[in-house]
Every structure is written in structure tokens, then in C-alpha cells.
Motif scaffolding. Structure first.
Motif, PDB file in Angstrom:
ATOM      1  N   VAL A  12       3.871   3.100  -3.055  1.00 43.10           N
ATOM      2  CA  VAL A  12       4.400   3.588  -1.871  1.00 43.10           C
ATOM      3  C   VAL A  12       3.717   3.058  -0.771  1.00 43.10           C
ATOM      4  O   VAL A  12       2.554   3.139  -0.765  1.00 43.10           O
ATOM      5  N   GLN A  13       4.584   2.759   0.372  1.00 39.62           N
ATOM      6  CA  GLN A  13       3.960   1.976   1.267  1.00 39.62           C
ATOM      7  C   GLN A  13       3.308   3.164   2.330  1.00 39.62           C
ATOM      8  O   GLN A  13       3.311   2.754   3.632  1.00 39.62           O
ATOM      9  N   ARG A  14       2.521   3.949   1.776  1.00 36.87           N
ATOM     10  CA  ARG A  14       1.726   4.828   2.857  1.00 36.87           C
ATOM     11  C   ARG A  14       0.531   5.437   2.090  1.00 36.87           C
ATOM     12  O   ARG A  14       0.525   5.577   0.745  1.00 36.87           O
ATOM     13  N   SER A  15      -0.472   5.946   2.753  1.00 38.30           N
ATOM     14  CA  SER A  15      -1.455   6.465   2.181  1.00 38.30           C
ATOM     15  C   SER A  15      -1.410   7.849   2.003  1.00 38.30           C
ATOM     16  O   SER A  15      -0.398   8.564   2.247  1.00 38.30           O
ATOM     17  N   THR A  16      -2.256   8.513   1.259  1.00 37.15           N
ATOM     18  CA  THR A  16      -2.363  10.000   0.988  1.00 37.15           C
ATOM     19  C   THR A  16      -2.556  10.816   2.265  1.00 37.15           C
ATOM     20  O   THR A  16      -3.113  10.407   3.141  1.00 37.15           O
ATOM     21  N   GLU A  17      -1.874  12.191   2.288  1.00 42.61           N
ATOM     22  CA  GLU A  17      -2.027  13.086   3.373  1.00 42.61           C
ATOM     23  C   GLU A  17      -3.501  13.658   3.436  1.00 42.61           C
ATOM     24  O   GLU A  17      -4.181  13.707   4.658  1.00 42.61           O
ATOM     25  N   GLY A  18      -4.379  14.087   2.468  1.00 44.07           N
ATOM     26  CA  GLY A  18      -5.495  14.579   2.379  1.00 44.07           C
ATOM     27  C   GLY A  18      -6.690  13.730   2.335  1.00 44.07           C
ATOM     28  O   GLY A  18      -6.522  12.549   2.270  1.00 44.07           O
ATOM     29  N   THR A  19      -7.670  14.085   1.589  1.00 39.84           N
ATOM     30  CA  THR A  19      -8.963  13.514   1.544  1.00 39.84           C
ATOM     31  C   THR A  19      -9.136  12.980   0.017  1.00 39.84           C
ATOM     32  O   THR A  19      -9.776  11.933  -0.222  1.00 39.84           O
ATOM     33  N   VAL A  20      -8.177  13.352  -0.867  1.00 41.30           N
ATOM     34  CA  VAL A  20      -8.244  12.864  -2.191  1.00 41.30           C
ATOM     35  C   VAL A  20      -7.476  11.770  -2.398  1.00 41.30           C
ATOM     36  O   VAL A  20      -6.466  11.496  -1.872  1.00 41.30           O
ATOM     37  N   LYS A  21      -8.174  10.493  -2.681  1.00 41.22           N
ATOM     38  CA  LYS A  21      -7.526   9.275  -2.610  1.00 41.22           C
ATOM     39  C   LYS A  21      -7.271   8.667  -4.067  1.00 41.22           C
ATOM     40  O   LYS A  21      -6.906   7.516  -4.179  1.00 41.22           O
ATOM     41  N   ARG A  22      -7.915   9.424  -5.209  1.00 45.12           N
ATOM     42  CA  ARG A  22      -7.762   8.762  -6.483  1.00 45.12           C
ATOM     43  C   ARG A  22      -7.594   9.815  -7.705  1.00 45.12           C
ATOM     44  O   ARG A  22      -8.141  10.742  -7.560  1.00 45.12           O
ATOM     45  N   ALA A  23      -6.815   9.561  -8.636  1.00 44.50           N
ATOM     46  CA  ALA A  23      -6.407  10.601  -9.660  1.00 44.50           C
ATOM     47  C   ALA A  23      -6.194   9.962 -10.940  1.00 44.50           C
ATOM     48  O   ALA A  23      -5.178   8.874 -10.756  1.00 44.50           O
ATOM     49  N   GLU A  24      -6.869  10.045 -12.162  1.00 44.90           N
ATOM     50  CA  GLU A  24      -6.647   9.294 -13.193  1.00 44.90           C
ATOM     51  C   GLU A  24      -6.202  10.220 -14.063  1.00 44.90           C
ATOM     52  O   GLU A  24      -6.479  11.369 -14.254  1.00 44.90           O
ATOM     53  N   LYS A  25      -5.242   9.763 -15.174  1.00 46.65           N
ATOM     54  CA  LYS A  25      -4.617  10.373 -16.378  1.00 46.65           C
ATOM     55  C   LYS A  25      -3.951  11.881 -15.319  1.00 46.65           C
ATOM     56  O   LYS A  25      -4.150  12.754 -15.911  1.00 46.65           O
ATOM     57  N   ALA A  26      -3.114  11.612 -14.447  1.00 48.86           N
ATOM     58  CA  ALA A  26      -2.541  12.563 -13.635  1.00 48.86           C
ATOM     59  C   ALA A  26      -1.159  13.179 -14.041  1.00 48.86           C
ATOM     60  O   ALA A  26      -0.347  12.303 -13.921  1.00 48.86           O
ATOM     61  N   LYS A  27      -1.040  14.421 -13.824  1.00 47.25           N
ATOM     62  CA  LYS A  27       0.346  14.924 -13.943  1.00 47.25           C
ATOM     63  C   LYS A  27       0.695  15.160 -12.483  1.00 47.25           C
ATOM     64  O   LYS A  27      -0.102  15.503 -11.530  1.00 47.25           O
ATOM     65  N   ILE A  28       1.965  14.845 -12.234  1.00 45.34           N
ATOM     66  CA  ILE A  28       2.574  14.684 -11.025  1.00 45.34           C
ATOM     67  C   ILE A  28       3.478  15.576 -10.767  1.00 45.34           C
ATOM     68  O   ILE A  28       4.516  15.654 -11.660  1.00 45.34           O
ATOM     69  N   ALA A  29       3.409  16.571  -9.725  1.00 43.71           N
ATOM     70  CA  ALA A  29       4.551  17.312  -9.358  1.00 43.71           C
ATOM     71  C   ALA A  29       5.450  16.774  -8.138  1.00 43.71           C
ATOM     72  O   ALA A  29       4.818  16.622  -7.231  1.00 43.71           O
ATOM     73  N   VAL A  30       6.557  16.634  -8.489  1.00 42.42           N
ATOM     74  CA  VAL A  30       7.587  16.139  -7.219  1.00 42.42           C
ATOM     75  C   VAL A  30       8.434  17.153  -6.927  1.00 42.42           C
ATOM     76  O   VAL A  30       9.210  17.705  -7.572  1.00 42.42           O
ATOM     77  N   PHE A  31       8.160  17.236  -5.321  1.00 40.65           N
ATOM     78  CA  PHE A  31       9.236  18.105  -4.594  1.00 40.65           C
ATOM     79  C   PHE A  31      10.188  17.414  -3.752  1.00 40.65           C
ATOM     80  O   PHE A  31       9.569  16.426  -2.930  1.00 40.65           O
ATOM     81  N   GLY A  32      11.276  17.531  -3.967  1.00 38.29           N
ATOM     82  CA  GLY A  32      12.178  17.105  -2.883  1.00 38.29           C
ATOM     83  C   GLY A  32      12.621  17.573  -1.573  1.00 38.29           C
ATOM     84  O   GLY A  32      13.268  17.215  -0.744  1.00 38.29           O
ATOM     85  N   CYS A  33      11.668  18.414  -1.379  1.00 35.89           N
ATOM     86  CA  CYS A  33      11.806  19.411  -0.050  1.00 35.89           C
ATOM     87  C   CYS A  33      10.487  19.251   0.688  1.00 35.89           C
ATOM     88  O   CYS A  33       9.332  18.717   0.203  1.00 35.89           O
ATOM     89  N   SER A  34      10.367  19.879   1.756  1.00 29.32           N
ATOM     90  CA  SER A  34       8.990  19.962   2.336  1.00 29.32           C
ATOM     91  C   SER A  34       8.021  20.919   1.873  1.00 29.32           C
ATOM     92  O   SER A  34       8.750  21.918   1.337  1.00 29.32           O
ATOM     93  N   ILE A  35       6.630  20.811   2.022  1.00 32.19           N
ATOM     94  CA  ILE A  35       6.029  21.846   1.470  1.00 32.19           C
ATOM     95  C   ILE A  35       5.414  22.619   2.671  1.00 32.19           C
ATOM     96  O   ILE A  35       4.445  22.090   3.452  1.00 32.19           O
ATOM     97  N   GLU A  36       6.258  23.674   2.978  1.00 34.40           N
ATOM     98  CA  GLU A  36       5.737  24.700   3.953  1.00 34.40           C
ATOM     99  C   GLU A  36       6.299  26.034   3.474  1.00 34.40           C
ATOM    100  O   GLU A  36       6.933  26.102   2.672  1.00 34.40           O
TER     101      GLU A  36
END
Length: 170
Positions: free
Chosen positions: A7-31
């Protein structure tokens, strides 16, 4: 060639690395959810204003806590991420990535075997995706987020092209 998606962008927060990660994908805004119709709230004192704000914060924290308790380490948003949501995502140590293209979001879902959710809340175990490594890396002096799969049967691979200028790459 990278097994997985870049993905051609960095993360939004300070967490920059996750190993063996489960991923939650939301097709909407988080607000905070907006009502279907417009309404007017009449606030008569400072205490009412504070309690109204605390109610919204409590609802957002409950949603983010439910996501964290589902086992997800990475949250992918298909839209914007509000300041209060980002605060609670940081509090629970979740990595946040914004993917604004719906085509790129679909590609990511296919690569990590996730389902894009349309509501913010706890995902079911079968809706979560998985990646061996999700990390921000610098490729050709550009920060990108790599969702890498070490599995030989990875559904998607990314070819990274490098060049002196964008004109040359085009």
C-alpha cells in the motif's frame, strides 16, 4: 517481487509493525456514526456538553475495544479515521492503515483473505484476514506499508518498480 500487497502510504498512528497479525478490514470510515436524519441538540450548560461528548467517546471506545478483543492487530479503513477513533486505536495498540481506493481495498482483502465490513464493530473470526508481517518500509525513498505473506500459496503478489522519475516509470 513481494508476496502480498504493498500500500503506497504509511500508517496513521505510531504502530509501524505487526507480526502474525489478524487484520480487520472496514470498507467505511472509522468515526462516530451519524444519524439518518438531521437533528438539533439543545445544550443549556457546560455539564450537558461534557456528558454529550463523553457519551460519544464511550461508544467509540466500546467499538474499538471489541475490535481489539477479536484478536485483530491491524485495522484497515476504507475512508477517514476520526481523531477520537485514532486515540482509542492507539490506546489498544492497533496498527491503522487507510486505503482510499476501493479497488486496492478489494485487492488487499483477497491477499489477506478478509471480508470488508460495512459497519464499525467487532468482526467475526471468519471475517478477519491474516498476514505474516505488516510493516512500514522505505522503498525508493517512499514510505509504504507491506502486507507480506510467507505462504507459498499467496493469492496476490506485488511487483515493485523503481525509476529515477515518475515519467520514466510511466
Amino acid at each position: 517481487i513481494i508476496k502480498g500487497v504493498v500500500v503506497q502510504r504509511s500508517t496513521e498512528g505510531t504502530v509501524k509493525r505487526a507480526e502474525k497479525a489478524k487484520i480487520a478490514v472496514f470498507g467505511c470510515s472509522i468515526e462516530a456514526s451519524a444519524p439518518e436524519t438531521r437533528g438539533t441538540v439543545v445544550i443549556k450548560s457546560a455539564d450537558e456538553l461534557m456528558s454529550y461528548n463523553k457519551g460519544e467517546e464511550a461508544m467509540m471506545e466500546e467499538s474499538i475495544r471489541a475490535i481489539a478483543e477479536s484478536g485483530a492487530k491491524v485495522v484497515v479503513a476504507g475512508g477517514s479515521v476520526s481523531e477520537i477513533a485514532l486515540h482509542f486505536l492507539e490506546k489498544y495498540g492497533l496498527m491503522v492503515v487507510k486505503v482510499l481506493s476501493k479497488f486496492e481495498l478489494r485487492r488487499l482483502c483477497k491477499a489477506v483473505n478478509a471480508t470488508a465490513l460495512v459497519r464499525v464493530g467487532a468482526p467475526m473470526p471468519d471475517e478477519l484476514g491474516f498476514a505474516d508481517l505488516v510493516a512500514v518500509q522505505e522503498l525508493s525513498s517512499r514510505h509504504v506499508t507491506v502486507f507480506r505473506q510467507d505462504d507459498e500459496e499467496s493469492a496476490v503478489a506485488t511487483i515493485v518498480l523503481r525509476g529515477a522519475t515518475m515519467n520514466l516509470l510511466d
